[in-house]
Design a protein around this motif. Structure first.
Motif, PDB file in Angstrom:
ATOM      1  N   VAL A   1      56.491  43.366  38.956  1.00 41.83           N
ATOM      2  CA  VAL A   1      55.355  43.049  38.096  1.00 41.83           C
ATOM      3  C   VAL A   1      54.194  43.948  38.511  1.00 41.83           C
ATOM      4  CG1 VAL A   1      53.820  41.179  37.351  1.00 41.83           C
ATOM      5  CG2 VAL A   1      56.149  40.636  38.120  1.00 41.83           C
ATOM      6  N   ILE A   2      53.440  44.461  37.535  1.00 44.38           N
ATOM      7  CA  ILE A   2      52.275  45.291  37.870  1.00 44.38           C
ATOM      8  C   ILE A   2      51.032  44.806  37.109  1.00 44.38           C
ATOM      9  CG2 ILE A   2      53.614  47.347  38.474  1.00 44.38           C
ATOM     10  CD1 ILE A   2      52.745  48.512  35.699  1.00 44.38           C
ATOM     11  N   VAL A   3      49.874  45.248  37.616  1.00 44.26           N
ATOM     12  CA  VAL A   3      48.578  44.862  37.037  1.00 44.26           C
ATOM     13  C   VAL A   3      47.751  46.143  36.872  1.00 44.26           C
ATOM     14  CG1 VAL A   3      46.568  43.339  37.308  1.00 44.26           C
ATOM     15  CG2 VAL A   3      48.730  42.737  38.421  1.00 44.26           C
ATOM     16  N   PRO A   4      47.858  46.799  35.713  1.00 46.34           N
ATOM     17  CA  PRO A   4      47.251  48.130  35.595  1.00 46.34           C
ATOM     18  C   PRO A   4      45.745  48.130  35.272  1.00 46.34           C
ATOM     19  CG  PRO A   4      48.686  47.689  33.717  1.00 46.34           C
ATOM     20  CD  PRO A   4      48.654  46.445  34.547  1.00 46.34           C
ATOM     21  N   THR A   5      45.006  47.230  35.881  1.00 41.69           N
ATOM     22  CA  THR A   5      43.562  47.149  35.600  1.00 41.69           C
ATOM     23  C   THR A   5      42.859  48.462  35.937  1.00 41.69           C
ATOM     24  OG1 THR A   5      43.597  44.786  36.077  1.00 41.69           O
ATOM     25  CG2 THR A   5      41.451  45.847  36.118  1.00 41.69           C
ATOM     26  N   LYS A   6      43.178  49.043  37.082  1.00 44.85           N
ATOM     27  CA  LYS A   6      42.494  50.267  37.525  1.00 44.85           C
ATOM     28  C   LYS A   6      43.179  51.533  37.018  1.00 44.85           C
ATOM     29  CE  LYS A   6      39.204  48.475  40.065  1.00 44.85           C
ATOM     30  NZ  LYS A   6      37.780  48.718  39.909  1.00 44.85           N
TER      31      LYS A   6
ATOM     32  N   MET B   1      39.778  37.071  48.864  1.00 45.88           N
ATOM     33  CA  MET B   1      38.708  37.704  48.078  1.00 45.88           C
ATOM     34  C   MET B   1      39.412  38.585  47.061  1.00 45.88           C
ATOM     35  SD  MET B   1      35.752  38.670  47.112  1.00 45.88           S
ATOM     36  CE  MET B   1      34.507  37.893  48.129  1.00 45.88           C
ATOM     37  N   ASN B   2      38.794  38.801  45.916  1.00 44.16           N
ATOM     38  CA  ASN B   2      39.429  39.643  44.901  1.00 44.16           C
ATOM     39  C   ASN B   2      39.797  41.006  45.493  1.00 44.16           C
ATOM     40  OD1 ASN B   2      39.163  41.778  42.518  1.00 44.16           O
ATOM     41  ND2 ASN B   2      39.844  39.825  41.696  1.00 44.16           N
ATOM     42  N   SER B   3      40.946  41.520  45.069  1.00 41.55           N
ATOM     43  CA  SER B   3      41.485  42.754  45.653  1.00 41.55           C
ATOM     44  C   SER B   3      40.604  43.973  45.418  1.00 41.55           C
ATOM     45  CB  SER B   3      42.870  43.029  45.064  1.00 41.55           C
ATOM     46  OG  SER B   3      43.730  41.971  45.348  1.00 41.55           O
ATOM     47  N   PHE B   4      39.744  43.901  44.426  1.00 40.83           N
ATOM     48  CA  PHE B   4      38.920  45.072  44.116  1.00 40.83           C
ATOM     49  C   PHE B   4      37.556  45.023  44.805  1.00 40.83           C
ATOM     50  CE2 PHE B   4      41.518  44.963  39.986  1.00 40.83           C
ATOM     51  CZ  PHE B   4      42.495  45.784  40.530  1.00 40.83           C
ATOM     52  N   ILE B   5      37.355  44.044  45.678  1.00 36.49           N
ATOM     53  CA  ILE B   5      36.122  44.003  46.470  1.00 36.49           C
ATOM     54  C   ILE B   5      36.505  44.278  47.923  1.00 36.49           C
ATOM     55  CG2 ILE B   5      34.163  42.609  47.229  1.00 36.49           C
ATOM     56  CD1 ILE B   5      34.411  40.956  44.689  1.00 36.49           C
ATOM     57  N   ASN B   6      36.189  45.470  48.401  1.00 34.83           N
ATOM     58  CA  ASN B   6      36.489  45.842  49.791  1.00 34.83           C
ATOM     59  C   ASN B   6      37.931  45.517  50.193  1.00 34.83           C
ATOM     60  OD1 ASN B   6      33.864  46.777  50.230  1.00 34.83           O
ATOM     61  ND2 ASN B   6      33.150  44.704  50.736  1.00 34.83           N
TER      62      ASN B   6
ATOM     63  N   HIS C   1      50.617  45.613  43.863  1.00 38.40           N
ATOM     64  CA  HIS C   1      49.258  45.829  43.353  1.00 38.40           C
ATOM     65  C   HIS C   1      48.698  47.147  43.884  1.00 38.40           C
ATOM     66  CE1 HIS C   1      45.965  44.670  41.038  1.00 38.40           C
ATOM     67  NE2 HIS C   1      45.357  43.796  41.811  1.00 38.40           N
ATOM     68  N   SER C   2      47.874  47.782  43.051  1.00 40.46           N
ATOM     69  CA  SER C   2      47.250  49.044  43.456  1.00 40.46           C
ATOM     70  C   SER C   2      45.852  49.116  42.871  1.00 40.46           C
ATOM     71  CB  SER C   2      48.097  50.220  42.946  1.00 40.46           C
ATOM     72  OG  SER C   2      47.418  51.444  43.150  1.00 40.46           O
ATOM     73  N   LYS C   3      44.932  49.692  43.631  1.00 40.06           N
ATOM     74  CA  LYS C   3      43.569  49.863  43.111  1.00 40.06           C
ATOM     75  C   LYS C   3      43.278  51.324  42.803  1.00 40.06           C
ATOM     76  CE  LYS C   3      41.228  49.720  47.681  1.00 40.06           C
ATOM     77  NZ  LYS C   3      42.108  50.047  48.678  1.00 40.06           N
ATOM     78  N   ARG C   4      44.301  52.159  42.873  1.00 40.58           N
ATOM     79  CA  ARG C   4      44.114  53.579  42.537  1.00 40.58           C
ATOM     80  C   ARG C   4      43.908  53.741  41.027  1.00 40.58           C
ATOM     81  NH1 ARG C   4      45.263  57.851  45.824  1.00 40.58           N
ATOM     82  NH2 ARG C   4      45.563  59.088  43.931  1.00 40.58           N
ATOM     83  N   PRO C   5      43.187  54.803  40.638  1.00 45.53           N
ATOM     84  CA  PRO C   5      42.993  55.027  39.191  1.00 45.53           C
ATOM     85  C   PRO C   5      44.205  55.701  38.537  1.00 45.53           C
ATOM     86  CG  PRO C   5      41.783  56.651  40.469  1.00 45.53           C
ATOM     87  CD  PRO C   5      42.393  55.713  41.471  1.00 45.53           C
ATOM     88  N   ASP C   6      45.238  55.968  39.322  1.00 44.83           N
ATOM     89  CA  ASP C   6      46.454  56.588  38.769  1.00 44.83           C
ATOM     90  C   ASP C   6      47.670  55.789  39.231  1.00 44.83           C
ATOM     91  OD1 ASP C   6      47.308  57.436  41.400  1.00 44.83           O
ATOM     92  OD2 ASP C   6      45.741  58.957  41.259  1.00 44.83           O
ATOM     93  N   ILE C   7      48.840  56.235  38.762  1.00 46.21           N
ATOM     94  CA  ILE C   7      50.070  55.466  38.977  1.00 46.21           C
ATOM     95  C   ILE C   7      50.800  55.840  40.285  1.00 46.21           C
ATOM     96  CG2 ILE C   7      51.411  57.128  37.600  1.00 46.21           C
ATOM     97  CD1 ILE C   7      52.013  53.433  37.204  1.00 46.21           C
TER      98      ILE C   7
END
Ligand code: SPV
Ligand code: MG
Length: 299
Positions: free
Chosen positions: A209-214, A117-122, A186-192
């Motif tokens: 590699v990073i994915v700074p979506t959040k 499931m996408n990492s940003f859903i639960n 990967h991280s879902k935090r709003p900061d680094i």
């Protein structure tokens, strides 16, 4: 240069690299024309564009079909978001074989369980892969690739699932030993914060590699300072097109007219250009007998 070599150079370079999401042939072409040196074939975006969830609802061969169009439409390398590898080691190694056949430059697999499931859903509720099992998958994939430059990126979901730094490092190190070419943290935090802590302890053992979506508010210079190798802008072509398509559809529906729309959308000529219509016209001149002249009159 081969696409695999280009992607490997991008990730191994001292300079911070960037790749951008695409989800079909058209968006892939737009990413290339913008100047990017690589494309992220996002699982979220490809599934969303198909109208299904980012939970392996689209079959892996349906994803492969999309990739084929993306690869044919572009000349820069594509890194596939390969989810969990669509099954066990056997599915994952067959995936590598099929990707190489389509000139895809690399694949990223994440240490969760199929179906993902996408990492940003639960994210905190999502079961992770067993470390040994995931290492076996990486080894099988590395053993299968025929081009030494084909890239296998191991994605660590320890922060996403709330397991913390020690677990993230333990997993990343295990995947490095199993033969991964790079690690995606990967991280879902709003900061680094989580990424920073990881980067300091990781100390350059493999490219990261990073994915700074959040944590999009973090200035890019910070990624450079931390020694990140590659940034993925993961979903912004999908999200921008959703917004524009909603506005345009709503307005045409309400106004029952195109009067206020025409100047805000791409011209028909631009659509034809992106499709490469000119090349077909030239080919017709070359290959169609004069009696069949005129676009597409040869059929
Ligand atoms: C994707 O683009 O599908 C990704 C990145 O895997 S994320 O959506 O952040 O999980
Ligand atoms: Mg994904």
């Amino acid at each position: 240069m081969k696409k695999t070599k280009e992607l490997r150079n991008l990730i191994n370079s001292e300079k911070l690299g960037f790749i951008m999401e695409a989800h079909n042939g058209l968006s892939a072409k737009i990413v290339e024309e913008a100047g990017f040196k690589g494309i992220w074939a996002s699982g979220l975006s490809i599934s969303a564009a198909m109208g299904v969830r980012d939970s392996n609802e689209a079959s892996w061969t349906q994803v492969l079909d999309v990739l084929e169009f993306m690869s044919d439409a572009t000349s820069i390398p594509i890194l596939l978001d390969g989810d969990t590898g669509y099954g066990n080691f056997n599915n994952a190694r067959r995936l590598v074989k099929k990707l190489e056949q389509r000139d895809i430059a690399g694949v990223c697999i994440e240490d969760k369980q199929f179906p993902k499931m996408n990492s940003f859903i639960n994210g905190q509720l999502q079961p992770m892969a067993d470390i040994e099992e995931f290492c076996g998958k990486i080894k099988a994939m590395k053993d299968t690739q025929t081009d030494d430059d084909f890239l296998i990126v191991a994605r660590v979901e320890a922060f996403i699932t709330g397991r913390g730094l020690d677990e993230a490092l333990r997993r990343a190190e295990a995947y490095r030993k199993a033969g991964a070419d790079a690690v995606l943290i990967h991280s879902k935090r709003p900061d680094i914060m989580e990424i920073e802590a990881f980067m300091k302890e990781w100390a350059g053992r493999l490219p990261v590699v990073i994915v700074p979506t959040k944590y999009y508010l973090t200035p890019t210079v910070k990624f450079r300072e931390l020694g990140v190798s590659l940034v993925i802008w993961a979903n912004h072509n999908l999200r921008s097109s959703i917004e524009v398509m909603k506005q345009v559809s709503r307005r045409i529906y309400q106004e029952e007219s195109l009067i206020h729309i025409e100047k805000n959308v791409a011209t028909m000529e631009e659509v034809f250009r992106l499709q490469g219509a000119e090349e077909l016209e030239a080919a017709e001149q070359q290959y169609l007998p004069a009696s069949h002249s005129g676009t597409n009159q040869g059929i």
